[in-house]
Enzyme design. Structure first.
Site, PDB file in Angstrom:
ATOM      1  N   ILE A 126       0.956  -1.121  -0.207  1.00  0.00           N
ATOM      2  CA  ILE A 126      -0.056   0.038   0.036  1.00  0.00           C
ATOM      3  C   ILE A 126       1.093   1.141  -0.023  1.00  0.00           C
ATOM      4  O   ILE A 126       0.431   2.396  -0.409  1.00  0.00           O
ATOM      5  CB  ILE A 126      -0.980  -0.017   1.265  1.00  0.00           C
ATOM      6  CG1 ILE A 126      -0.126   0.252   2.352  1.00  0.00           C
ATOM      7  CG2 ILE A 126      -1.868  -1.144   1.106  1.00  0.00           C
ATOM      8  CD1 ILE A 126      -1.485   0.619   3.639  1.00  0.00           C
ATOM      9  N   ASP A 127       2.221   1.235   0.358  1.00  0.00           N
ATOM     10  CA  ASP A 127       3.070   2.444   0.448  1.00  0.00           C
ATOM     11  C   ASP A 127       3.407   3.076  -0.913  1.00  0.00           C
ATOM     12  O   ASP A 127       3.493   4.135  -0.903  1.00  0.00           O
ATOM     13  CB  ASP A 127       4.345   1.913   1.159  1.00  0.00           C
ATOM     14  CG  ASP A 127       4.147   1.691   2.495  1.00  0.00           C
ATOM     15  OD1 ASP A 127       3.136   1.601   3.066  1.00  0.00           O
ATOM     16  OD2 ASP A 127       5.068   1.387   3.216  1.00  0.00           O
ATOM     17  N   GLY A 170       3.098   4.399   5.591  1.00  0.00           N
ATOM     18  CA  GLY A 170       4.182   4.826   4.592  1.00  0.00           C
ATOM     19  C   GLY A 170       5.357   5.054   5.505  1.00  0.00           C
ATOM     20  O   GLY A 170       5.780   6.221   5.904  1.00  0.00           O
ATOM     21  N   GLN A 251      -5.889   0.323   6.888  1.00  0.00           N
ATOM     22  CA  GLN A 251      -5.797   0.692   5.402  1.00  0.00           C
ATOM     23  C   GLN A 251      -5.425  -0.560   4.736  1.00  0.00           C
ATOM     24  O   GLN A 251      -5.838  -0.364   3.290  1.00  0.00           O
ATOM     25  CB  GLN A 251      -4.647   1.782   5.533  1.00  0.00           C
ATOM     26  CG  GLN A 251      -4.788   2.746   5.993  1.00  0.00           C
ATOM     27  CD  GLN A 251      -3.498   3.693   6.491  1.00  0.00           C
ATOM     28  OE1 GLN A 251      -2.876   4.419   5.745  1.00  0.00           O
ATOM     29  NE2 GLN A 251      -2.859   3.530   7.791  1.00  0.00           N
TER      30      GLN A 251
HETATM   31  O1  F6P Z   1       4.938  -2.195   3.922  1.00  0.00           O
HETATM   32  C1  F6P Z   1       3.552  -1.887   4.020  1.00  0.00           C
HETATM   33  C2  F6P Z   1       3.211  -1.365   5.513  1.00  0.00           C
HETATM   34  O2  F6P Z   1       1.924  -1.669   5.601  1.00  0.00           O
HETATM   35  C3  F6P Z   1       4.033  -0.066   5.907  1.00  0.00           C
HETATM   36  O3  F6P Z   1       3.318   0.770   5.572  1.00  0.00           O
HETATM   37  C4  F6P Z   1       3.813  -0.402   7.613  1.00  0.00           C
HETATM   38  O4  F6P Z   1       4.727   0.221   7.982  1.00  0.00           O
HETATM   39  C5  F6P Z   1       4.232  -1.806   7.808  1.00  0.00           C
HETATM   40  O5  F6P Z   1       3.603  -2.500   6.590  1.00  0.00           O
HETATM   41  C6  F6P Z   1       3.473  -2.651   8.706  1.00  0.00           C
HETATM   42  O6  F6P Z   1       3.948  -3.806   8.916  1.00  0.00           O
HETATM   43  P1  F6P Z   1       3.232  -4.837   9.993  1.00  0.00           P
HETATM   44  O7  F6P Z   1       1.951  -5.511   9.172  1.00  0.00           O
HETATM   45  O8  F6P Z   1       4.548  -5.856   9.740  1.00  0.00           O
HETATM   46  O9  F6P Z   1       2.960  -4.403  11.045  1.00  0.00           O
END
Ligand code: F6P
Length: 320
Positions: A126-127, A170, A251
């Site tokens: 999603i980033d 992000g 999100q």
């Molecule tokens: O890389 C996508 C992302 O959604 C980032 O925006 C966010 O920082 C991270 O993954 C969160 O990761 P996790 O699901 O491991 O907490």
């Protein structure tokens, strides 16, 4: 080519199921077998597989998340894990692998390719921080999720004459924060790509409320600042009544938008074609002119995708 494998890895994103479905249906139409690897690279290392037929991907288009499940896999970053992953793929007798995921997952795809496994990457995060594609899978749905939440927040902010600070995901890219700021009429987007001046923000908030505006909206990308800190700074400096919301994993979920279903379908079919046409070591991407293939090596070398200049210009023009 008789048998291929597919996996989803890292942070999930909406549209992954549409993409897996497209991979399976396209491969079956080419008389190939598909092995679905569960829980990303972790499942590859732990040998968690399933053979996928059309029934395995029926009724999944509208579902968020990933039916193959996902994981963040430390082991795939080291030599022993990588060797085991390759051995397991060889043991499965697959002629190629399709990896659907974000930056770390695509790095894993490049590793598999360098270790001799024909691999194609599909950008899903999603980033929207992956180079060589204008949109990654799941970005559009995430933005729709964000604007739904923010529109609700603006209603209540207006009733109470408050400033709202909203934190998007992000880690190193402010794309979600900037685009949702444009789409929701925010006053500010705080992003990791640029420093921010909290005093200028406060001054602007003060004059907005002096002019009689009944709400203000500040979008913050998680990689730039914490919404709580921004809200506290505003309160400390100008004593403004401020509320915040961290949108977090909300999100990433939800039924994919038409755009993401279509993108998943196009990426999935193109990835299988790339294996059939003996073009491994590439990532599919959406660039001007349609779906393209670019080398995983180049994608990795390019690093984080910058926010489009046109988007930044638009934000500026509209007063974000
Ligand atoms: O890389 C996508 C992302 O959604 C980032 O925006 C966010 O920082 C991270 O993954 C969160 O990761 P996790 O699901 O491991 O907490």
């Amino acid at each position: 080519m008789k048998r291929i494998a597919v996996l989803t890895s890292g942070g999930d994103s909406s549209g992954m199921n549409a993409c897996v479905r497209a991979v399976v249906r396209k491969a079956l139409s080419e008389n190939m077998e598909v092995v679905g690897i569960q829980k990303g690279y972790q499942g590859l290392i732990d040998r968690q597989y399933m053979i996928m037929d059309t029934r395995a991907v029926s009724g999944v288009l509208q579902k968020g998340g990933t039916i193959l499940h996902s994981a963040r896999c430390q082991a795939m970053m080291g030599e022993p894990g990588q060797k085991l992953a390759v051995e397991n793929l060889q043991g499965l007798g697959v002629d190629g692998v399709i990896v659907i995921g974000g930056e770390g997952s695509l790095k894993g795809a490049l590793t598999l390719w360098k270790r001799g496994i024909p691999t194609i990457g599909i950008p899903a995060s999603i980033d929207n921080d992956i180079a060589y594609t204008n949109m990654s899978l799941g970005v559009d749905t995430a933005l729709n999720n964000i604007i739904y939440a923010v529109d609700c927040l603006k209603d209540t902010a207006s009733s109470h004459s408050r400033a709202m600070v909203v934190e998007t995901m992000g880690r190193s890219c402010g794309y979600l924060a900037v685009v949702s700021a444009i789409a929701c009429g925010a006053e500010f987007a705080i992003v990791p790509e640029a420093p921010f001046d909290i005093d200028a923000i406060c001054e602007n908030l003060r004059s907005r409320f002096r002019e009689g505006r009944d709400n203000s909206l500040i979008m913050v990308a998680e990689g730039a600042a914490k919404a709580q800190d921004v809200a506290d700074m505003i309160k400390d400096r100008i004593g403004f009544e401020t509320r915040l919301m961290v949108l977090g994993h909300y999100q990433r979920g939800g039924s994919p938008s038409v755009f993401d279903r279509m993108l998943g379908a196009r990426f999935g079919v193109t990835a299988v074609d790339a294996l059939l046409q003996n073009k491994p070591g590439n990532m599919v991407g959406l660039l001007t002119g349609g779906i393209n293939l670019n080398s995983l090596e180049d994608v990795f070398k390019a690093g984080c995708r910058p926010i489009d200049d046109a988007v930044l210009k638009l934000a500026k023009t509209l007063g974000v």
